[in-house]
Design an enzyme around this catalytic site. Structure first.
Site, PDB file in Angstrom:
ATOM      1  N   LYS A   1     -14.742  -2.715   2.577  1.00 41.55           N
ATOM      2  CA  LYS A   1     -13.552  -2.693   1.743  1.00 41.55           C
ATOM      3  C   LYS A   1     -12.491  -1.783   2.359  1.00 41.55           C
ATOM      4  O   LYS A   1     -12.801  -0.865   3.122  1.00 41.55           O
ATOM      5  CB  LYS A   1     -13.892  -2.194   0.330  1.00 41.55           C
ATOM      6  CG  LYS A   1     -14.903  -3.074  -0.406  1.00 41.55           C
ATOM      7  CD  LYS A   1     -14.326  -4.431  -0.740  1.00 41.55           C
ATOM      8  CE  LYS A   1     -15.284  -5.268  -1.581  1.00 41.55           C
ATOM      9  NZ  LYS A   1     -16.456  -5.759  -0.847  1.00 41.55           N
ATOM     10  N   ASP A   2     -11.243  -2.033   1.990  1.00 46.33           N
ATOM     11  CA  ASP A   2     -10.115  -1.306   2.555  1.00 46.33           C
ATOM     12  C   ASP A   2     -10.212   0.189   2.283  1.00 46.33           C
ATOM     13  O   ASP A   2     -10.681   0.628   1.230  1.00 46.33           O
ATOM     14  CB  ASP A   2      -8.798  -1.837   1.972  1.00 46.33           C
ATOM     15  CG  ASP A   2      -8.588  -3.300   2.292  1.00 46.33           C
ATOM     16  OD1 ASP A   2      -7.884  -3.594   3.260  1.00 46.33           O
ATOM     17  OD2 ASP A   2      -9.139  -4.147   1.555  1.00 46.33           O
ATOM     18  N   ARG A   3      -9.697   0.955   3.234  1.00 48.31           N
ATOM     19  CA  ARG A   3      -9.654   2.411   3.059  1.00 48.31           C
ATOM     20  C   ARG A   3      -8.433   2.821   2.252  1.00 48.31           C
ATOM     21  O   ARG A   3      -8.535   3.652   1.342  1.00 48.31           O
ATOM     22  CB  ARG A   3      -9.631   3.097   4.428  1.00 48.31           C
ATOM     23  CG  ARG A   3      -9.495   4.616   4.338  1.00 48.31           C
ATOM     24  CD  ARG A   3      -9.462   5.251   5.713  1.00 48.31           C
ATOM     25  NE  ARG A   3      -9.323   6.699   5.620  1.00 48.31           N
ATOM     26  CZ  ARG A   3      -9.247   7.509   6.662  1.00 48.31           C
ATOM     27  NH1 ARG A   3      -9.292   7.008   7.892  1.00 48.31           N
ATOM     28  NH2 ARG A   3      -9.123   8.807   6.496  1.00 48.31           N
TER      29      ARG A   3
ATOM     30  N   ARG B   1       0.824  -1.210   0.000  1.00 53.52           N
ATOM     31  CA  ARG B   1       0.000   0.000   0.000  1.00 53.52           C
ATOM     32  C   ARG B   1       0.861   1.264   0.000  1.00 53.52           C
ATOM     33  O   ARG B   1       0.553   2.243   0.696  1.00 53.52           O
ATOM     34  CB  ARG B   1      -0.948   0.027   1.201  1.00 53.52           C
ATOM     35  CG  ARG B   1      -1.831  -1.195   1.336  1.00 53.52           C
ATOM     36  CD  ARG B   1      -2.644  -1.079   2.625  1.00 53.52           C
ATOM     37  NE  ARG B   1      -3.223  -2.340   3.024  1.00 53.52           N
ATOM     38  CZ  ARG B   1      -4.450  -2.738   2.726  1.00 53.52           C
ATOM     39  NH1 ARG B   1      -5.217  -1.974   1.982  1.00 53.52           N
ATOM     40  NH2 ARG B   1      -4.889  -3.895   3.161  1.00 53.52           N
TER      41      ARG B   1
ATOM     42  N   LYS C   1     -13.941   4.109  -4.918  1.00 53.15           N
ATOM     43  CA  LYS C   1     -13.552   5.024  -3.857  1.00 53.15           C
ATOM     44  C   LYS C   1     -12.050   4.929  -3.606  1.00 53.15           C
ATOM     45  O   LYS C   1     -11.449   3.869  -3.751  1.00 53.15           O
ATOM     46  CB  LYS C   1     -14.326   4.748  -2.564  1.00 53.15           C
ATOM     47  CG  LYS C   1     -14.138   3.359  -1.974  1.00 53.15           C
ATOM     48  CD  LYS C   1     -15.061   3.163  -0.776  1.00 53.15           C
ATOM     49  CE  LYS C   1     -14.833   1.813  -0.101  1.00 53.15           C
ATOM     50  NZ  LYS C   1     -13.508   1.681   0.516  1.00 53.15           N
TER      51      LYS C   1
END
Length: 356
Positions: free
Chosen positions: A113-115, A55, A84
């Site tokens: 879902k992941d930020r 990430r 998003k």
């Protein structure tokens, strides 16, 4: 290896033989809970092959939800396929509710879902006030598709997720070793661990779960998170032991079996050659208990808290099938693409390949 658990007063009807003497947390593991740290759960395919940055940028971690079923193209719900960046699912749901002038409880989505990623997922919004989505504008949020359906989107209603992940690495990658490991993961699957995000930043949800189990009152959402944390931690503990024993991908006497691609779980009175073959081809997987009322495990205050909350036992597959797994090495980076069933964590795949 430390024994991380013990069943107290097991019964033949409820508990398979290999689950006896499993959930009594050792002194070391109790200390981990108190310090909000996670064990280094066993790996099935060997040590990590390389270190990577995960990430580094949002585009390095992309998740696309796959519904797996057709929309009716009519009805009172708008289905929005939303991309998003840098936003969590619940926050987006709140913005959609405000724009459509409906309650947050009326907004549907299949999963969180992941930020810190680019994610694409479906939301359902009632059409009661006929919102005009062409004028909806919010930084980091893009509505990619608008469809119609007759019913609200429910949690867990999707088939799974597709991941495209770029691992930022240092020079000196061993392409041959990576290729061999990728083949193993693709053909043999990986242990179906709950990911570390389930336990919060630096394992902080463990402390909240411990406080709740000892009587602290929590808001409804935090209470649900505390319950999920306890069930995930005890499941991962059992799975880690099965991995260490090399039985995580083999049916054992007393196991239940999970049918690939579904939540269906069934008893195995006898394990014959046909079932063994089905397990080897990943048509079925061994499944372990998600603790709840009647589990009879220690520490006792966890058990008492789950019984008081009337949490029912569940089951989860010990093995995760990694579908359509491919990789490419671009300069010093490793680009991965694969699909997982709902409820599965991409980090369960990554930890069998690298550390980060």
């Amino acid at each position: 290896m430390s024994v991380l658990g013990c069943w107290s007063q097991p019964t033949k009807r409820n508990f398979p033989r290999w689950l006896v003497a499993r959930y009594l947390l050792t002194k070391e593991t109790r200390a981990m809970v108190q310090l909000h740290t996670l064990p280094d759960w066993s790996r099935a395919h060997g040590s990590p092959l390389f270190n990577a940055q995960l990430r580094h940028r949002p585009e390095d971690f992309q998740v696309t939800e796959e519904l797996g079923w057709e929309l009716s193209d009519d009805g009172e719900h708008d289905y929005l396929f939303v991309e998003k960046i840098g936003a969590n699912t619940q926050w987006v749901a709140k913005q959609l509710a405000q724009y459509a002038n409906v309650s947050l409880a009326d907004i549907g989505f299949a999963g969180l879902k992941d930020r810190h990623a680019i994610t694409r997922q479906w939301f359902s919004v009632p059409r009661w006030h006929t919102p005009e989505w062409s004028t909806f504008s919010l930084e980091g949020i893009k509505i990619c598709r608008i469809e119609r359906h007759r019913r609200k989107l429910r949690r867990g209603a999707h088939r799974g997720n597709k991941f495209v992940i770029t691992l930022r690495c240092s020079p000196g990658l061993d392409t041959a070793s990576i290729s061999q490991r990728i083949h193993q993961l693709s053909t043999q699957g990986v242990p179906n661990y709950f990911g570390e995000q389930r336990f919060g930043r630096n394992g902080g949800n463990l402390g909240m779960a411990e406080d709740w189990a000892r009587g602290k009152r929590l808001p409804r959402d935090k209470r649900s998170l505390a319950i999920s944390t306890i069930r995930s931690f005890t499941f991962n503990t059992e799975l880690s032991l099965r991995v260490a024993e090399t039985t995580w991908n083999q049916l054992q006497p007393g196991d239940k079996a999970n049918l690939e691609g579904s939540g269906s779980v069934f008893d195995l009175p006898n394990i014959d050659s046909g079932l063994v073959d089905r397990c080897q081809t990943m048509d079925i997987h061994p499944a372990a208990i998600l603790v709840g009322d009647g589990s009879q495990f220690q520490p006792s205050h966890w058990q008492v808290a789950l019984e008081a909350a009337r949490v029912q036992q569940g089951h989860r597959s010990l093995r995760l099938n990694v579908k359509n797994l491919s990789f490419e090495i671009i300069k010093n980076d490793v680009a991965l693409s694969f699909s997982l069933a709902r409820g599965a964590y991409a980090t369960a795949v990554l930890r069998e390949l690298c550390s980060w």
